[in-house]
Design an enzyme around this catalytic site. Structure first.
Site, PDB file in Angstrom:
ATOM      1  CG  HIS A 188       8.971  57.748  59.820  1.00 39.63           C
ATOM      2  ND1 HIS A 188       7.808  57.559  61.334  1.00 39.63           N
ATOM      3  CD2 HIS A 188       8.757  56.891  59.169  1.00 39.63           C
ATOM      4  CE1 HIS A 188       6.868  56.483  60.342  1.00 39.63           C
ATOM      5  NE2 HIS A 188       7.944  55.988  59.558  1.00 39.63           N
ATOM      6  CG  ASP A 218       6.478  59.581  63.085  1.00 37.32           C
ATOM      7  OD1 ASP A 218       6.908  60.105  62.319  1.00 37.32           O
ATOM      8  OD2 ASP A 218       6.077  58.038  62.968  1.00 37.32           O
ATOM      9  CB  SER A 294       5.200  54.431  57.913  1.00 38.14           C
ATOM     10  OG  SER A 294       5.403  53.754  58.489  1.00 38.14           O
TER      11      SER A 294
END
Length: 460
Positions: A188, A218, A294
């Site tokens: 993402h 992901d 992330s």
């Protein structure tokens, strides 16, 4: 006055004997019938002398009056003295203020701009920042030692919408896998049709190419053209223990190489991504994991990466609930993305759907349709159909529902995926029951069969 009268007068004014009666106390009268004058008090006399009829005069009252006047004079003197002192104090204070203001410039001139001001500052002892001081004989680091051991392996990733790098979409983190430039991050963080740059800890910037990305898990892999990167050491997440200290290293809000610490709160958490709904095996930690983290690393005290942090698996409702995809589950995906560019065996149906697992989604569907659905009716609502997939050749149309897969009732995405993946794979034909519901609540069911397409896009 005759002699007889004179004798009588003398008798009355003479002292009384025991046998004599007291004279009449009435005031004596002169021969011209005028009263005799009252006793006269001299200023130095406290009582009349020789006037016995005034012996009862209130001497105590006189004394009290004089003492009262004395106290009044004393109190008045104190009050006057107090106000005098206050006045003197005010005068001195006002004089001091105006004097300071008047002479302030002269006093400031007395301070030299070149005066030597000594501020003491001490350095750490020699060798205090030596990495060898932050590791014990078993190779276990302190927090600062673990951060120093891994920070050169953490990079910042910039995603742009245009090739000129003018329109920044977002930032994220990545973990260097190899010296020659392979980097793992979250899917993402990247855009399939975007442009990406990687910035290292020494501020070198490299354009990056997507090797493979898998939105389902992901996980994504980038490659930069470099040969001197510092690869991270991957650990074994099966060895992780609840309660052991860890650090998370990433770039939240564009703040490069931010380190947060915590402990392993739990292991083997099956956590769903909030974007795909797919479950991954995660490590739960109370170390802060923000959106910019992330793709960063969850690191143990041996400087080993035991998880890939992802804000998509972090709780937005509670503090202290962060998750990292275990490195043991991420590594096979990383290896396949490097080898093939995609995860093999994935299938795609070719539909965009809204499930009916909760009342909110049902309200969304009814709003899009413009009317209410029948009570106790369930299925998955089809928002669109991909013209490039086989399902576009069936009778299924946007606005209809798929209610069963090979006789198995479905109403959520998980039920659809489980019903297909348990028996079918890419290239297989799948029977399904569909339904059209009109505004009057009439349900028209029909059957279709469609072929699953192989998914190499990574978009899931």
């Amino acid at each position: 006055m005759d002699e007889h009268d004179k004798i009588n007068t003398d008798e009355c004014t003479s002292p009384l004997s025991e046998n004599q009666l007291e004279c009449n106390p009435q005031p004596e009268i002169h021969q011209d019938n005028q009263p005799i004058q009252q006793p006269h008090y001299d200023s130095f006399m406290y009582e009349p002398i020789g006037f016995e009829e005034h012996s009862n005069f209130n001497i105590a009252q006189i004394k009290e009056t004089k003492e009262k006047k004395h106290r009044i004079r004393h109190d008045t003197a104190i009050v006057v003295l107090f106000f005098f002192l206050v006045l003197i104090t005010l005068i001195i204070g006002v004089y001091g203020i105006f004097s300071d203001i008047y002479h302030s410039s002269d006093r400031l001139e007395g301070f030299s701009e070149n005066q030597n001001v000594v501020i003491f500052q001490n350095a750490k002892p020699d060798g205090a920042n030596n990495l060898d001081n932050f590791v014990d004989e078993n190779g276990r680091y302190t927090t600062e030692g673990a951060a120093a051991a891994v920070q050169e392996s953490i990079v910042e990733i910039y995603t742009y919408k245009d090739s000129f790098r003018q329109n920044l979409i977002g930032t994220g983190s990545g973990v260097v896998l190899t010296k020659d430039g392979y980097i793992v991050t979250n899917a993402h963080v990247l855009q399939a049709d975007g442009y990406h740059d990687v910035c290292t800890t020494n501020n070198k910037v490299f354009p990056a190419k997507i090797i493979g990305r898998d939105s389902k898990t992901d996980i994504a892999v980038l490659k930069v053209n470099s040969s001197d990167l510092t690869p991270a050491i991957l650990g074994n997440s099966d060895e992780v223990m609840v309660g052991e200290p860890v650090i998370a290293v990433g770039n939240p809000a564009g703040l490069s190489n931010t380190v947060t610490n915590g402990i392993v709160s739990a292991i083997n958490r099956r956590v769903k991504s909030d974007s795909t709904g797919f479950e991954m095996n995660c490590i739960q930690t109370n170390a802060d994991i923000s959106p910019g983290n992330s793709g960063g690393a969850l690191v143990n005290m041996y400087g080993q990466v035991i998880g890939i942090t992802s804000s998509k698996y972090a709780s937005t409702l509670y503090e202290g609930l962060g998750f990292a995809i275990t490195i043991n589950e991420a590594k096979p995906i990383i290896d396949e993305l490097i080898s093939n560019g995609f995860i093999g065996g994935r299938f795609r149906i070719g539909i965009t759907l809204v499930h009916m697992g909760d009342s909110v989604n049902i309200s969304v569907i009814e709003e899009e349709l413009g009317y209410s659905l029948p009570e106790n009716f369930y299925g998955i609502y089809i928002s669109s159909v991909d013209e490039n997939c086989d399902i576009a050749n069936t009778d299924l149309k946007p606005g209809d529902f798929i209610t069963e897969i090979n006789g198995i009732p479905i109403k959520t995405y998980d039920e659809l995926y489980d019903a297909i993946s348990s028996s079918y794979g890419a290239g297989d034909k799948v029977p399904a029951t569909c339904a059209h519901v009109d505004k009057n609540g009439k349900i028209e069911e029909y059957e279709i069969e469609f072929m699953l397409m192989e998914d190499t896009s990574g978009n899931y």
